[in-house]
Scaffold this active site. Structure first.
Site, PDB file in Angstrom:
ATOM      1  N   CYS A  10       0.874  -1.173   0.000  1.00 39.31           N
ATOM      2  CA  CYS A  10       0.000   0.000   0.000  1.00 39.31           C
ATOM      3  C   CYS A  10       0.909   1.220   0.000  1.00 39.31           C
ATOM      4  O   CYS A  10       2.119   1.102   0.147  1.00 39.31           O
ATOM      5  CB  CYS A  10      -1.005  -0.015   1.152  1.00 39.31           C
ATOM      6  SG  CYS A  10      -0.337   0.167   2.795  1.00 39.31           S
ATOM      7  N   CYS A  84      -2.096   1.215  -4.269  1.00 37.47           N
ATOM      8  CA  CYS A  84      -0.826   1.842  -4.663  1.00 37.47           C
ATOM      9  C   CYS A  84      -0.793   2.186  -6.146  1.00 37.47           C
ATOM     10  O   CYS A  84       0.191   2.709  -6.643  1.00 37.47           O
ATOM     11  CB  CYS A  84       0.369   0.969  -4.281  1.00 37.47           C
ATOM     12  SG  CYS A  84       0.607  -0.501  -5.266  1.00 37.47           S
ATOM     13  N   CYS A  88       3.613  -0.187  -8.596  1.00 39.45           N
ATOM     14  CA  CYS A  88       4.140  -1.526  -8.335  1.00 39.45           C
ATOM     15  C   CYS A  88       4.734  -2.110  -9.616  1.00 39.45           C
ATOM     16  O   CYS A  88       4.048  -2.219 -10.630  1.00 39.45           O
ATOM     17  CB  CYS A  88       3.016  -2.421  -7.814  1.00 39.45           C
ATOM     18  SG  CYS A  88       3.600  -3.974  -7.165  1.00 39.45           S
TER      19      CYS A  88
END
Length: 136
Positions: A10, A84, A88
Site C-alpha cells: 500500500c 498503490c 508496483c
C-alpha cells in the site's frame, strides 16, 4: 513444494499492508513467506492499526514501514496491492491482486476495526488458497 511468498503493498505501508502482513504471519503458521512494503512509506505504523490488531492478539507495534523495491516484488509469488496504483513493478509469472479496502489513515478506531476485519477475511481466503491445512 516451495513455500509460497506474498507481498502486501500500500502507499504508506503503515496500515492496510501492515495489518495484512500481521494476520498472514499469525494465521499461516509459517506456511507462507510474508513481506510488506509501500511506494511512499510513512515514518511509523498507524497507531490505530497497532491498537486494533492488539485487540485480536497480534502485535505489529515493532514493525516499520518499508520502501517497495523491485527485489521484493521479484522474490514474491503473489503481490497484493491496496491502493498503490501503478507504482508496483510488474514481472511475468507473478500473481497480482488488488484488494479494495478503505485507507485507515485519519479514521477513527471503529472504522479501522471494520477495515481490520475485512483484511482478516481476505487473508483467511488467501491462506485457504495458497496453503490449505490439509496440504502435505
Amino acid at each position: 513444494m516451495a513455500t509460497p511468498s506474498v507481498l502486501f503493498v500500500c502507499v504508506h505501508n503503515a496500515g492496510r499492508s501492515q495489518m495484512a502482513a500481521g494476520f498472514l504471519t499469525a494465521l499461516a503458521d509459517g506456511r507462507i513467506e510474508v513481506r510488506s512494503a509501500g511506494s511512499a512509506p510513512a515514518g511509523q505504523v498507524n497507531p490505530a492499526a497497532v491498537v486494533v490488531m492488539a485487540e485480536v492478539g497480534i502485535d505489529i507495534s515493532a514493525q516499520n514501514p518499508k520502501i517497495l523495491t523491485v527485489d521484493a516484488v521479484r522474490a514474491s509469488d503473489v503481490v497484493i496491492t491496496m491502493g498503490c496504483g501503478d507504482t508496483c513493478p510488474v514481472f511475468p509469472g507473478k500473481s497480482y491482486r488488488d484488494w479494495v479496502l478503505d485507507d485507515p489513515a485519519g479514521q477513527g478506531i471503529d472504522a479501522v476495526r471494520l477495515i481490520r476485519d475485512e483484511i482478516r477475511a481476505e487473508v483467511e481466503a488467501l491462506i485457504a488458497e495458497l496453503a490449505p491445512a490439509s496440504r502435505s
